[in-house]
Scaffold this active site. Structure first.
Site, PDB file in Angstrom:
ATOM      1  N   LYS A 183      11.565   3.888  18.611  1.00 17.42           N
ATOM      2  CA  LYS A 183      11.709   4.330  17.224  1.00 17.42           C
ATOM      3  C   LYS A 183      13.064   5.016  17.011  1.00 17.42           C
ATOM      4  CE  LYS A 183       7.995   2.347  16.511  1.00 17.42           C
ATOM      5  NZ  LYS A 183       6.636   2.631  16.805  1.00 17.42           N
TER       6      LYS A 183
HETATM    7  C1  LIG Z   1       5.198   2.259  16.852  1.00 14.02           C
HETATM    8  C2  LIG Z   1       4.230   1.944  15.790  1.00 14.02           C
HETATM    9  C3  LIG Z   1       2.908   2.427  15.814  1.00 14.02           C
HETATM   10  C4  LIG Z   1       2.322   3.157  16.977  1.00 14.02           C
HETATM   11  O1  LIG Z   1       3.017   4.251  17.395  1.00 14.02           O
HETATM   12  P1  LIG Z   1       2.787   4.801  18.890  1.00 14.02           P
HETATM   13  O2  LIG Z   1       3.556   6.067  18.890  1.00 14.02           O
HETATM   14  O3  LIG Z   1       3.334   3.765  19.816  1.00 14.02           O
HETATM   15  O4  LIG Z   1       1.342   5.007  19.057  1.00 14.02           O
HETATM   16  C5  LIG Z   1       2.094   2.162  14.737  1.00 14.02           C
HETATM   17  N1  LIG Z   1       2.526   1.455  13.688  1.00 14.02           N
HETATM   18  C6  LIG Z   1       3.766   0.946  13.633  1.00 14.02           C
HETATM   19  C7  LIG Z   1       4.183   0.187  12.423  1.00 14.02           C
HETATM   20  C8  LIG Z   1       4.661   1.162  14.685  1.00 14.02           C
HETATM   21  O5  LIG Z   1       5.890   0.651  14.623  1.00 14.02           O
END
Ligand SMILES: *Cc1c(COP(=O)(O)O)cnc(C)c1O
Length: 379
Positions: A183
């Site tokens: 992210k």
């Molecule tokens: C990364 C992501 C998640 C999950 O996040 P985690 O921290 O990996 O649990 C959920 N929804 C979207 C759209 C994502 O990109």
């Protein structure tokens, strides 16, 4: 061959590394002062709204649904084009996932289709801001208010994105962010949830740590079923180091996106049959730079050629959730969400990360144009 260019890479500078070392040497490595400091800074960024951190951006959404009292018999509407976590949390609380097809331009959930999918059992909407691009937030909340629905925004990819100048997370109902490694800002793994009031925040704390509340001078009480979802100070130290760079990260990603559009030029779509993302330098944080490939090349072929001939990593986000076995077993079928199925089959994520430069964009564009221009018999 040129050095490998991945589709993403986290940027963690020496200040953050030093901060992690300080935590490791401090003798307190679980949730503590760094977590509180990170929550305080996040809350300030979100205009003073209550924020709690967690060990993922998945449990955040599950906890939001629990706080909203959503469970068996309730329907929750979401998009088929997201990471599977978005729909899994609906099943996790015992509710029923309902999908609404996407808009081919934004690739986000189509809000008219959301409204059409509302039944007397609908209790919430989980919109996803794919690649960081928000949905029409005015329209989303108009629908939610009209039908008295809760909203759990899956803003996992949207840290640093805005709606009409306001940061995503600074308004609305529940807003969930992820700090997973890929992210825009990361804590290695982690997430945060923006809530509406202190009462919800207290409940979130309970769900985060086995349902425990402190009562009396040395007592604890357990009155709800919680899990183990707390963020550690090690993770929060990384997050604090990343958070100060948020504006620089967003600005750099917007600059790179602009360069992609400039290098590919106005004729790219016509010449190749590929579809570019929506051009925008105000709302989205450009978490991903995604194109939809033309029918004449498979995604697997495109990805393999980019890697093998040009040493460029290409990702894809995402395969349609409703076609995974878990969801087919619930009755979902191919043909139910045609736009999502088309996009989900051909979408790819090109390299896009903070430490990348304009030459990397040019290299990617040149490689992609060669791969897309070759007729099948010459490949
Ligand atoms: C990364 C992501 C998640 C999950 O996040 P985690 O921290 O990996 O649990 C959920 N929804 C979207 C759209 C994502 O990109």
């Amino acid at each position: 061959m040129s050095e490998f260019l991945p589709f993403t890479r986290p940027y963690i500078d020496e200040t953050a590394i030093a901060a992690v070392c300080d935590v490791l040497r401090s003798g307190w490595v679980t949730s503590g002062p760094k977590v509180l400091e990170f929550e305080k800074q996040l809350s300030a960024y979100f205009g003073g709204r209550p924020v709690r951190t967690f060990n993922s951006g998945t449990c955040t959404m599950e906890i939001a649904l629990r706080i909203a009292g959503i469970g068996p018999g309730d329907e929750v509407i979401t998009t088929p084009i997201s990471w599977v976590a978005t729909a899994n949390v609906i099943l996790e609380v015992g509710a029923t996932p309902v999908f609404a097809d996407i808009d081919p331009v934004t690739r986000n959930i189509d809000l008219d289709k959301v409204e059409a999918a509302i039944t007397p059992r609908t209790k919430a909407i989980i919109p996803v801001y794919l690649a960081g691009m928000p949905v029409d937030m005015d329209k989303l909340y108009a629908i939610a208010n009209k039908h008295k629905l809760r909203v759990v925004e899956d803003a996992a990819q949207a840290m640093g994105s805005n709606w009409k100048g306001k940061p995503i997370g600074s308004f609305g109902d529940f807003v969930s962010f992820s700090f997973q490694a890929n992210k825009n800002i990361t804590t290695s793994e982690g997430g945060c949830l923006v809530l509406n009031n202190e009462e919800e925040a207290k409940l979130a704390e309970k769900y985060r740590l086995q349902g425990v509340t402190r009562s009396g001078w040395d007592g604890i009480e357990v009155d709800v079923l919680g899990g183990k979802y707390n963020m550690t100070d090690v993770a929060a130290a990384i997050g604090l180091g990343q958070f100060v760079q948020l504006d620089a990260i967003t600005a750099q990603r917007r600059k790179l996106a602009k360069h992609y559009f400039k290098v590919l030029g106005a004729d790219f779509e016509v010449q190749t049959g590929a579809q570019l993302p929506q051009e925008d330098y105000e709302s989205t944080n450009w978490h991903l730079f995604q194109i939809v490939l033309p029918e004449r090349i498979t995604r697997a072929d495109f990805m393999a050629q980019m890697k093998e001939r040009y040493n460029i990593g290409v990702g894809y986000h995402y395969a349609p959730i409703h076609l995974f076995k878990l969801y087919r077993d619930l009755g979902f079928r191919e043909g139910m969400f045609p736009v999502a199925e088309c996009v989900g089959k051909q979408i790819v994520s090109l390299p896009m990360f903070y430490a990348m430069n304009e030459a990397d964009v040019e290299r990617t564009c040149a490689a992609m144009c060669e791969v897309l221009a070759l007729p099948p018999n010459l490949r």
